[in-house]
Scaffold this motif. Structure first.
Motif, PDB file in Angstrom:
ATOM      1  N   GLN B  16     -47.856 -30.586   7.299  1.00  0.00           N
ATOM      2  CA  GLN B  16     -47.303 -30.669   8.659  1.00  0.00           C
ATOM      3  C   GLN B  16     -48.398 -30.219   9.624  1.00  0.00           C
ATOM      4  O   GLN B  16     -49.025 -29.175   9.401  1.00  0.00           O
ATOM      5  N   THR B  17     -48.609 -31.017  10.646  1.00  0.00           N
ATOM      6  CA  THR B  17     -49.704 -30.732  11.574  1.00  0.00           C
ATOM      7  C   THR B  17     -49.202 -30.804  13.007  1.00  0.00           C
ATOM      8  O   THR B  17     -48.422 -31.692  13.348  1.00  0.00           O
ATOM      9  N   PRO B  18     -49.650 -29.864  13.842  1.00  0.00           N
ATOM     10  CA  PRO B  18     -49.167 -29.834  15.218  1.00  0.00           C
ATOM     11  C   PRO B  18     -49.881 -30.854  16.107  1.00  0.00           C
ATOM     12  O   PRO B  18     -50.921 -31.388  15.743  1.00  0.00           O
ATOM     13  N   THR B  19     -49.308 -31.080  17.262  1.00  0.00           N
ATOM     14  CA  THR B  19     -50.001 -31.839  18.301  1.00  0.00           C
ATOM     15  C   THR B  19     -50.687 -30.803  19.207  1.00  0.00           C
ATOM     16  O   THR B  19     -50.538 -29.605  19.019  1.00  0.00           O
ATOM     17  N   ASN B  20     -51.499 -31.260  20.122  1.00  0.00           N
ATOM     18  CA  ASN B  20     -52.174 -30.313  21.014  1.00  0.00           C
ATOM     19  C   ASN B  20     -52.292 -30.909  22.394  1.00  0.00           C
ATOM     20  O   ASN B  20     -52.229 -32.130  22.569  1.00  0.00           O
ATOM     21  N   ILE B  21     -52.440 -30.031  23.379  1.00  0.00           N
ATOM     22  CA  ILE B  21     -52.621 -30.508  24.755  1.00  0.00           C
ATOM     23  C   ILE B  21     -53.926 -29.923  25.301  1.00  0.00           C
ATOM     24  O   ILE B  21     -54.137 -28.707  25.232  1.00  0.00           O
ATOM     25  N   ALA B  22     -54.788 -30.798  25.787  1.00  0.00           N
ATOM     26  CA  ALA B  22     -56.082 -30.336  26.298  1.00  0.00           C
ATOM     27  C   ALA B  22     -55.905 -29.646  27.647  1.00  0.00           C
ATOM     28  O   ALA B  22     -55.165 -30.124  28.511  1.00  0.00           O
ATOM     29  N   VAL B  23     -56.592 -28.520  27.805  1.00  0.00           N
ATOM     30  CA  VAL B  23     -56.621 -27.848  29.107  1.00  0.00           C
ATOM     31  C   VAL B  23     -57.976 -28.072  29.790  1.00  0.00           C
ATOM     32  O   VAL B  23     -58.095 -27.965  31.003  1.00  0.00           O
ATOM     33  N   ILE B  24     -58.993 -28.380  29.005  1.00  0.00           N
ATOM     34  CA  ILE B  24     -60.232 -28.980  29.534  1.00  0.00           C
ATOM     35  C   ILE B  24     -60.307 -30.325  28.824  1.00  0.00           C
ATOM     36  O   ILE B  24     -60.328 -30.395  27.599  1.00  0.00           O
ATOM     37  N   LYS B  25     -60.323 -31.404  29.611  1.00  0.00           N
ATOM     38  CA  LYS B  25     -60.023 -32.724  29.056  1.00  0.00           C
ATOM     39  C   LYS B  25     -61.200 -33.421  28.393  1.00  0.00           C
ATOM     40  O   LYS B  25     -62.350 -33.288  28.823  1.00  0.00           O
ATOM     41  N   TYR B  26     -60.838 -34.175  27.380  1.00  0.00           N
ATOM     42  CA  TYR B  26     -61.752 -35.125  26.722  1.00  0.00           C
ATOM     43  C   TYR B  26     -61.527 -36.482  27.386  1.00  0.00           C
ATOM     44  O   TYR B  26     -60.421 -37.005  27.346  1.00  0.00           O
ATOM     45  N   TRP B  27     -62.541 -37.043  28.035  1.00  0.00           N
ATOM     46  CA  TRP B  27     -62.413 -38.389  28.601  1.00  0.00           C
ATOM     47  C   TRP B  27     -63.777 -39.054  28.622  1.00  0.00           C
ATOM     48  O   TRP B  27     -64.615 -38.753  29.467  1.00  0.00           O
ATOM     49  N   GLY B  28     -64.006 -39.909  27.673  1.00  0.00           N
ATOM     50  CA  GLY B  28     -65.272 -40.636  27.615  1.00  0.00           C
ATOM     51  C   GLY B  28     -65.993 -40.373  26.303  1.00  0.00           C
ATOM     52  O   GLY B  28     -66.157 -39.227  25.902  1.00  0.00           O
ATOM     53  N   ILE B  42     -61.182 -28.277  25.423  1.00  0.00           N
ATOM     54  CA  ILE B  42     -60.429 -27.130  24.893  1.00  0.00           C
ATOM     55  C   ILE B  42     -58.954 -27.466  24.954  1.00  0.00           C
ATOM     56  O   ILE B  42     -58.489 -28.071  25.937  1.00  0.00           O
ATOM     57  N   SER B  43     -58.226 -27.083  23.902  1.00  0.00           N
ATOM     58  CA  SER B  43     -56.795 -27.398  23.883  1.00  0.00           C
ATOM     59  C   SER B  43     -55.966 -26.205  23.443  1.00  0.00           C
ATOM     60  O   SER B  43     -56.483 -25.243  22.889  1.00  0.00           O
ATOM     61  N   VAL B  44     -54.674 -26.329  23.710  1.00  0.00           N
ATOM     62  CA  VAL B  44     -53.680 -25.405  23.186  1.00  0.00           C
ATOM     63  C   VAL B  44     -52.875 -26.188  22.154  1.00  0.00           C
ATOM     64  O   VAL B  44     -52.437 -27.307  22.423  1.00  0.00           O
ATOM     65  N   THR B  45     -52.729 -25.599  20.972  1.00  0.00           N
ATOM     66  CA  THR B  45     -51.923 -26.217  19.926  1.00  0.00           C
ATOM     67  C   THR B  45     -50.450 -25.931  20.228  1.00  0.00           C
ATOM     68  O   THR B  45     -50.101 -24.808  20.584  1.00  0.00           O
ATOM     69  N   LEU B  46     -49.610 -26.949  20.094  1.00  0.00           N
ATOM     70  CA  LEU B  46     -48.189 -26.772  20.392  1.00  0.00           C
ATOM     71  C   LEU B  46     -47.404 -26.457  19.123  1.00  0.00           C
ATOM     72  O   LEU B  46     -47.714 -26.967  18.042  1.00  0.00           O
ATOM     73  N   ASP B  47     -46.407 -25.637  19.279  1.00  0.00           N
ATOM     74  CA  ASP B  47     -45.588 -25.191  18.147  1.00  0.00           C
ATOM     75  C   ASP B  47     -45.039 -26.385  17.361  1.00  0.00           C
ATOM     76  O   ASP B  47     -44.286 -27.201  17.904  1.00  0.00           O
ATOM     77  N   PRO B  48     -45.408 -26.500  16.069  1.00  0.00           N
ATOM     78  CA  PRO B  48     -44.945 -27.645  15.265  1.00  0.00           C
ATOM     79  C   PRO B  48     -43.432 -27.678  15.050  1.00  0.00           C
ATOM     80  O   PRO B  48     -42.895 -28.718  14.666  1.00  0.00           O
ATOM     81  N   THR B  49     -42.751 -26.548  15.293  1.00  0.00           N
ATOM     82  CA  THR B  49     -41.285 -26.573  15.197  1.00  0.00           C
ATOM     83  C   THR B  49     -40.716 -27.662  16.107  1.00  0.00           C
ATOM     84  O   THR B  49     -39.719 -28.300  15.788  1.00  0.00           O
ATOM     85  N   HIS B  50     -41.367 -27.853  17.268  1.00  0.00           N
ATOM     86  CA  HIS B  50     -40.814 -28.802  18.250  1.00  0.00           C
ATOM     87  C   HIS B  50     -41.573 -30.120  18.312  1.00  0.00           C
ATOM     88  O   HIS B  50     -40.994 -31.153  18.595  1.00  0.00           O
ATOM     89  N   LEU B  51     -42.872 -30.062  18.051  1.00  0.00           N
ATOM     90  CA  LEU B  51     -43.684 -31.277  18.109  1.00  0.00           C
ATOM     91  C   LEU B  51     -44.680 -31.260  16.961  1.00  0.00           C
ATOM     92  O   LEU B  51     -45.613 -30.455  16.969  1.00  0.00           O
ATOM     93  N   CYS B  52     -44.475 -32.118  15.990  1.00  0.00           N
ATOM     94  CA  CYS B  52     -45.436 -32.161  14.891  1.00  0.00           C
ATOM     95  C   CYS B  52     -45.339 -33.477  14.151  1.00  0.00           C
ATOM     96  O   CYS B  52     -44.418 -34.267  14.355  1.00  0.00           O
ATOM     97  N   THR B  53     -46.323 -33.691  13.300  1.00  0.00           N
ATOM     98  CA  THR B  53     -46.297 -34.817  12.391  1.00  0.00           C
ATOM     99  C   THR B  53     -46.200 -34.273  10.975  1.00  0.00           C
ATOM    100  O   THR B  53     -46.880 -33.301  10.639  1.00  0.00           O
ATOM    101  N   THR B  54     -45.354 -34.861  10.174  1.00  0.00           N
ATOM    102  CA  THR B  54     -45.295 -34.541   8.752  1.00  0.00           C
ATOM    103  C   THR B  54     -45.831 -35.761   8.012  1.00  0.00           C
ATOM    104  O   THR B  54     -45.457 -36.897   8.335  1.00  0.00           O
TER     105      THR B  54
END
Lengths: 421, 421
Positions: B16-28, B42-54
């Motif tokens: 099971q792996t979490p998703t993440n949201i960038a706070v300093i963005k990757y673009w290009g 740079i990103s923050v990993t989001l709690d896999p309880t609510h958002l994840c891939t299995t």
């Protein structure tokens, strides 16, 4: 001293000045008081038949103070911008003689005389159509004529600039460049004409006045915040705009619509990108603005060469420049297809030069309803319509610079008492 | 060679792996094939309880080809991105022995064995919530475990990166930096953990899934077009982001929410500014996104210190990071005030950690209707509400990195035949 039979005379001048739309944008001041920009800009002057300011300026020994009326309502002249314009014009005033009326005003008398100013826009002030540009240009131009100022339009433009930056570009017709200048006192920050309105008279302009629920950031405070917080603004001003200005001048010189369109769209988008890079971010375009961009981009890409350029100022309205009359008829068909009028009154939905819609076969709402989807959208995608998202369209074209209106019936002030008619 | 009693065995691993949201963005990208970025992010990993891939990956001599199922539907593995990940992991495979099942796979056998992959997102794929990031991270992680790959998470991240750039940041929990690297072969373009999820556990994250009628540009083609046409992108990547990365690392280290918030918001806005500076321009945010920004900016400015940061990826959804639980309850009140649910079903309108809304006193739609206007909006301005403009809210928090799920009931493939359950 004033030599006149009585102190009852009123001397007045009425002028009409166009508005303009920048195709290389002005965004950011290096001097807030003198209104000196961080980069050159280039604009197209819009036909005053459809969008203009008319201003009457009057002088009389009977006036006890400087007063101004905008669209019939008295407004305060105490703001620094009005005071700067008045002071600069007065400083350049010369002897004036009206033999018919027996009025003689010596150069040195102007400092003691008060003026009345009445100004009227032939379009809604709130529509976000650069009314202050036309307004300050008209004020500087009319006062200059009244006070027999010998300076040429470029020099007057440097005065109008101190009222509203983009006003300096409304002192000329056709295509105009505002040179940012180098001097600290702003003396070389002025407008020059690149080409008059006859140089490229194929162009047709359609303005979509977009309905908006949002109150917008004023351009004055918006550009201040951008200068203070956007990390992209200086790069744009120093590295990108100078090259674009040269390319745009060349495109205008050669009537090269493909280049003109590419530069105009890219520069509008970059200006809005800088607004978005401001903290807090400034959003002038809304979903309707975005939709208009998507519609025109999709159409342009489906044709061999661009048919239309778009540009947006500090608000959601789209200014669309079609390469010629044929393209303009195809454009109005597309616009009406996506943004049909919300009432049956097509006459007040398409204003200005109504012949464009007529040429497009649009004579009433039934013609709008019968418009087929544009061929560039694929048949399998049901295209949405956005009734009510555009308030109205103005059809116009590039136009002439300021003119004097000699017919006294067009004056906005009463010849007897110098008060609004 | 494979030593097993029969050729009927299936060996599998579920992760099971979490998703993440960038706070300093990757673009290009500087390399499209290897997916090498033009700047660190740079990103923050989001709690896999609510958002994840299995993801369950299985290997068996019975499999005749590599196959994959996403959310129960078979998808093609022929794309270069899948092939790159599979090849890179296979190249690092080691001996595997399962004594219980009597399976022995030698290092050199992996090249001849096929895999089955089943992946499932616990959130709507179409919601624009970086499902491909979690997906490729999970694929690399699960395959790595299955094939007994000895590389650490950072080295695995460089493989996940070749599936989807931002996937490399999902190999860790907490706060993660993707170092762009210098090598042409991409070997040093990988993720490192800056701090784990316990380091700053005050933060609460609320995601507003925004209703959209517009089909968005994919981030792959969007960033390609930005690299090719935006004149601001390189300046951002070279001059602005490197300084921001240092400041963001410091803000995270010191749990300095004021700096974290300022940098997060500014960088999100600048990423969207670059999108707007692209030709044709890319609009990911819509009027609802803009409104959410205005609401949070206004609130932050009315407080002594920022209470919430916002960031938007390649779509209109807002990811809002509240400084603590108290701020999160005040935030959800504001969000529900402006964006009330369009049905009575509050339970499906606020998903994830429902305790935030409970703490805010919101137990049903009547509580939403009773919410007073936020104190920061002036009483004389009637505030509009935007029912229907948000599809739902997800309440969550920073979370952990990938984990193995050893409970076979959580596997997505059948242990007997290696096909989806």
């Amino acid at each position: 001293m004033m030599a006149a039979e009585s102190q009852n005379w009123v001397l007045m001048v009425t002028a009409q000045t166009p508005t303009n739309i920048a195709v290389i944008k002005y965004w950011g001041k290096r001097d807030e008081t003198l209104i000196l920009p961080v980069n050159d800009s280039i604009s197209v002057t819009l036909d005053p038949t459809h969008l203009c300011t008319t201003t009457t300026v009057a002088v009389s020994p009977r006036f006890h103070q400087d007063r101004m009326w905008l669209n019939g309502k008295e407004i305060s002249l105490s703001g620094g911008r009005f005071q700067n314009c008045l002071r600069e014009i007065r400083a350049r005033a010369c002897d004036v003689e009206d033999t018919k009326k027996g009025i003689k005003i010596a150069k040195e008398d102007w400092g003691k005389l008060h003026v009345h100013i009445a100004s009227f826009n032939n379009f809604p002030t709130a529509a976000g159509l650069a009314s202050s540009a036309a307004g300050f240009a008209c004020l500087a131009y009319a006062l200059g004529k009244l006070m027999n100022v010998k300076e040429d339009e470029s020099q007057l433009s440097a005065i109008a600039r101190q009222g509203s930056g983009s006003a300096c570009r409304s002192l000329f017709g056709g295509f105009v460049k505002w040179i940012m200048g180098k001097e600290d006192n702003g003396s070389d920050s002025l407008a020059v004409q690149l080409a008059d309105e006859k140089h490229w008279d194929d162009l047709v302009i359609i303005i979509a006045v977009v309905s908006s629920r949002q109150k917008e950031t004023s351009s004055t405070s918006g550009m201040r915040e951008s200068v203070e917080t956007s990390l992209l603004l200086q790069h744009r001003a120093k590295e990108i705009v100078p090259k674009r200005i040269l390319k745009m001048e060349e495109a205008i010189r050669n009537r090269d619509f493909a280049s003109f369109s590419q530069l105009t769209c890219a520069d509008s988008n970059q200006f809005h990108a800088v607004c978005l890079d401001t903290s807090p971010p400034i959003f002038y375009m809304n979903d309707t603005s975005h939709r208009i961009i998507s519609i025109t981009e999709k159409w342009n890409r489906s044709e061999e060469a661009p048919q239309v350029a778009y540009t947006f100022d500090a608000g959601p309205n789209a200014v669309l420049i079609a390469r010629n009359r044929k393209a303009a008829t195809l454009l109005i068909q597309r616009l009406l297809y996506y943004f049909p009028p919300s009432s049956d009154d097509l006459d007040s939905y398409i204003i200005g030069d109504k012949s464009i819609a007529k040429d497009a076969g649009i004579n009433g709402v039934l013609d709008v309803e019968a418009l087929p989807p544009p061929p560039e959208i694929k048949d399998n995608i049901p295209s949405q319509k956005y009734k009510g998202d555009v308030s109205y369209f103005i059809c116009t074209r590039p136009g002439r610079g300021p003119v004097l209106l000699s017919d006294s019936s067009q004056a906005l002030l009463n010849e007897e008492n110098g008060l609004p008619k």
